[in-house]
Design an enzyme around this catalytic site. Structure first.
Site, PDB file in Angstrom:
ATOM      1  N   TYR A  13       0.679  -0.988  -0.241  1.00  9.75           N
ATOM      2  CA  TYR A  13       0.194   0.434   0.028  1.00  9.75           C
ATOM      3  C   TYR A  13       0.608   1.113   0.020  1.00  9.75           C
ATOM      4  CZ  TYR A  13      -3.093   3.157   2.279  1.00  9.75           C
ATOM      5  OH  TYR A  13      -4.270   4.245   2.533  1.00  9.75           O
ATOM      6  N   ASN A  37       2.346  -9.749   0.690  1.00 12.45           N
ATOM      7  CA  ASN A  37       0.443  -9.103   1.127  1.00 12.45           C
ATOM      8  C   ASN A  37       0.397  -8.084   0.121  1.00 12.45           C
ATOM      9  OD1 ASN A  37      -1.322  -8.368   3.082  1.00 12.45           O
ATOM     10  ND2 ASN A  37      -0.191  -7.050   4.174  1.00 12.45           N
ATOM     11  N   SER A 129       6.771   3.471  12.585  1.00  9.64           N
ATOM     12  CA  SER A 129       4.975   3.895  12.594  1.00  9.64           C
ATOM     13  C   SER A 129       5.024   5.178  14.224  1.00  9.64           C
ATOM     14  CB  SER A 129       4.090   2.957  12.837  1.00  9.64           C
ATOM     15  OG  SER A 129       2.972   3.090  13.953  1.00  9.64           O
ATOM     16  N   ALA A 130       4.212   5.906  14.576  1.00 14.77           N
ATOM     17  CA  ALA A 130       3.556   6.812  15.788  1.00 14.77           C
ATOM     18  C   ALA A 130       3.319   5.251  16.603  1.00 14.77           C
ATOM     19  CB  ALA A 130       2.054   7.252  15.497  1.00 14.77           C
ATOM     20  N   TYR A 153       4.288  -6.326  17.577  1.00 22.45           N
ATOM     21  CA  TYR A 153       4.309  -5.176  16.154  1.00 22.45           C
ATOM     22  C   TYR A 153       5.236  -4.279  16.192  1.00 22.45           C
ATOM     23  CZ  TYR A 153       3.122  -1.770  13.304  1.00 22.45           C
ATOM     24  OH  TYR A 153       3.390  -0.901  12.083  1.00 22.45           O
ATOM     25  N   LYS A 157       8.736  -2.916  15.108  1.00 18.52           N
ATOM     26  CA  LYS A 157       9.452  -1.250  14.597  1.00 18.52           C
ATOM     27  C   LYS A 157      10.637  -0.486  15.800  1.00 18.52           C
ATOM     28  CE  LYS A 157       6.942  -0.792  10.712  1.00 18.52           C
ATOM     29  NZ  LYS A 157       7.302  -1.226  10.046  1.00 18.52           N
ATOM     30  N   TYR A 181       5.300   7.283  10.872  1.00 19.73           N
ATOM     31  CA  TYR A 181       4.270   7.608  10.602  1.00 19.73           C
ATOM     32  C   TYR A 181       2.737   7.366  11.372  1.00 19.73           C
ATOM     33  CZ  TYR A 181       6.035   4.430   6.373  1.00 19.73           C
ATOM     34  OH  TYR A 181       6.626   4.339   5.366  1.00 19.73           O
ATOM     35  N   PHE A 182       1.784   8.270  11.158  1.00 25.39           N
ATOM     36  CA  PHE A 182       0.595   8.574  12.200  1.00 25.39           C
ATOM     37  C   PHE A 182      -0.706   7.170  11.070  1.00 25.39           C
ATOM     38  CE2 PHE A 182       1.462  10.659  15.931  1.00 25.39           C
ATOM     39  CZ  PHE A 182       2.845  11.484  15.372  1.00 25.39           C
ATOM     40  N   ARG A 298     -11.323  -1.420  21.482  1.00 26.11           N
ATOM     41  CA  ARG A 298     -11.122  -2.097  21.194  1.00 26.11           C
ATOM     42  C   ARG A 298      -9.288  -2.415  22.633  1.00 26.11           C
ATOM     43  NH1 ARG A 298      -8.492  -1.973  15.211  1.00 26.11           N
ATOM     44  NH2 ARG A 298      -7.515   0.078  16.283  1.00 26.11           N
ATOM     45  N   ASP A 301      -5.886   0.421  22.227  1.00 24.32           N
ATOM     46  CA  ASP A 301      -5.702   2.051  21.407  1.00 24.32           C
ATOM     47  C   ASP A 301      -5.976   2.430  22.481  1.00 24.32           C
ATOM     48  OD1 ASP A 301      -6.734   0.669  19.033  1.00 24.32           O
ATOM     49  OD2 ASP A 301      -8.606   1.053  19.624  1.00 24.32           O
TER      50      ASP A 301
END
Ligand code: UFG
Length: 344
Positions: A13, A37, A129-130, A153, A157, A181-182, A298, A301
């Site tokens: 992506y 993926n 990643s943020a 995960y 990072k 990244y956000f 979730r 979060d």
């Protein structure tokens, strides 16, 4: 700009948008992707959007049996640097299979580092990643915020960031940037490339998009009792094309450095939107109904997180320009024109 770039995970992506950005700036690309993926059609679409010099080698950076091929291909390519996006990224799966996550994400990075050493090309932009930030930082979160990822995960990072810093510390020829990244969303405005999740999407935008296109009946909003303006989670959504430009800007920055460096840089807009605001914006952009219901929170979060994006502005002269409306309109164009992703 730097001219010959290895892009790992270039069919994915974010990778596909990075490839279009770099090709349109005249770079030559060697994509290393195991297509676990991602879809080979992404490479065709990249070439359609930005004709140029791109080659895919379908190899797995984490597979020791592929290492020699990868090292040879990278050496023969004579790169100036690399953008490293290959890796596993499903939070839930990382909780269930932590050893696999550490082996694959860290192992792939080490193989890439070795290949770049062999090719004498020590510039590396890493897709972080943020998620490396804990949940105790005040917003906006700057790069000096406390790091405390909530799952394996996120820890892969953070550990890769640390590995790259150690490598740069030991050898001043290395220049590295960890891009934090956000929340990347949206798609190329052409509607030809975009996010093509396997199975049930974990993330908000692909889920909303599949509800809008009637692939799924209803969206669950995870929690409406957070201490935010409407009770739902707030995130810093960033258009994937702005994110792709951020990678090119990071490479340009590394190009200009005369000594070694190892930096952390946020890529976000600096503005947070709630889940309900994102749903409303997508509804306007798609002109479709998005049925939703409130579900429990979730696990893992945070209530609210958005970026302090000053460092990217200062160092790279980069800032995100695209609005939430553009993110939704472009995401919708991709989803409606490719309801089953690249299989459509
Ligand atoms: N959400 C829902 N329903 C859904 C999916 C998400 O209400 O079906 C909510 C979440 O609770 C959260 C917001 O939408 O409030 C955004 O959730 P995402 O899953 O889209 O994104 P996250 O912020 O959880 O995670 C993303 C990436 C991770 C990355 C992290 C960095 O998915 O890979 O940002 O902060 F690590």
């Amino acid at each position: 700009m730097t001219k010959r770039i290895v892009v790992t995970g270039g069919a994915g992506y974010i990778g596909s948008h990075v490839c279009v950005e770099l090709l349109s700036r005249g770079a030559a690309l060697l994509v290393i992707d195991n297509l676990a993926n991602s879809h080979p059609e992404a490479i065709n679409r990249i070439s359609e959007l930005a004709p140029g010099d791109i080659r895919l080698i379908e190899r797995d950076l984490a597979n020791p049996a592929h290492k020699d091929d990868i090292v040879s291909a990278v050496r023969e390519f004579h790169p100036d640097g690399a953008i490293h996006l290959a890796g596993l990224k499903a939070v839930g799966e990382s909780v269930a299979e932590p050893a696999m996550y550490y082996r694959i994400n860290l192992g792939a990075t080490l193989t890439l580092v070795e290949a770049l050493e062999a090719a004498n090309a020590r510039s590396l932009v890493f897709s972080s990643s943020a998620t490396v930030y804990g949940d105790e930082n005040a917003n906006p979160v700057s790069e000096t915020g406390r790091t405390a990822p909530a799952n394996p995960y996120g820890r892969t990072k953070l550990f890769i960031e640390e590995m790259l810093k150690d490598i740069a510390r030991a050898d001043s020829r290395w220049r590295t940037v960890n891009l934090r990244y956000f929340n990347p969303v949206g798609a190329h405005p052409s509607g030809r490339i975009g996010e093509d999740p396997n199975g049930i999407p974990n993330n908000l935008f692909p889920f909303i998009a599949q509800v809008a296109v009637c692939k799924r009946k209803t969206l669950s909003v995870f929690g409406d009792d957070y201490p935010t303006r409407d009770g739902t989670g707030v995130r810093d959504y960033i258009h994937v094309c702005d994110l792709a430009r951020g990678h090119a800007a990071a490479l340009d920055y590394l190009d200009k450095q005369t000594t070694g460096c190892a930096l952390d840089v946020n890529l976000g807009t600096g503005t947070g939107y709630s889940v309900l605001e994102a749903i409303a914006a997508f509804k306007r952009a798609s002109n479709r109904d998005i049925p939703f219901s409130i579900a429990p929170r979730r696990e893992g979060d945070v209530a609210e997180i958005y970026a302090d994006a000053d460092r990217a502005k200062k160092l790279f002269d980069w800032r995100a320009d695209k609005s939430l409306e553009a993110m939704c309109a472009d995401h919708w164009r991709w989803q409606s024109q490719n309801p089953d992703g690249y299989k459509s």
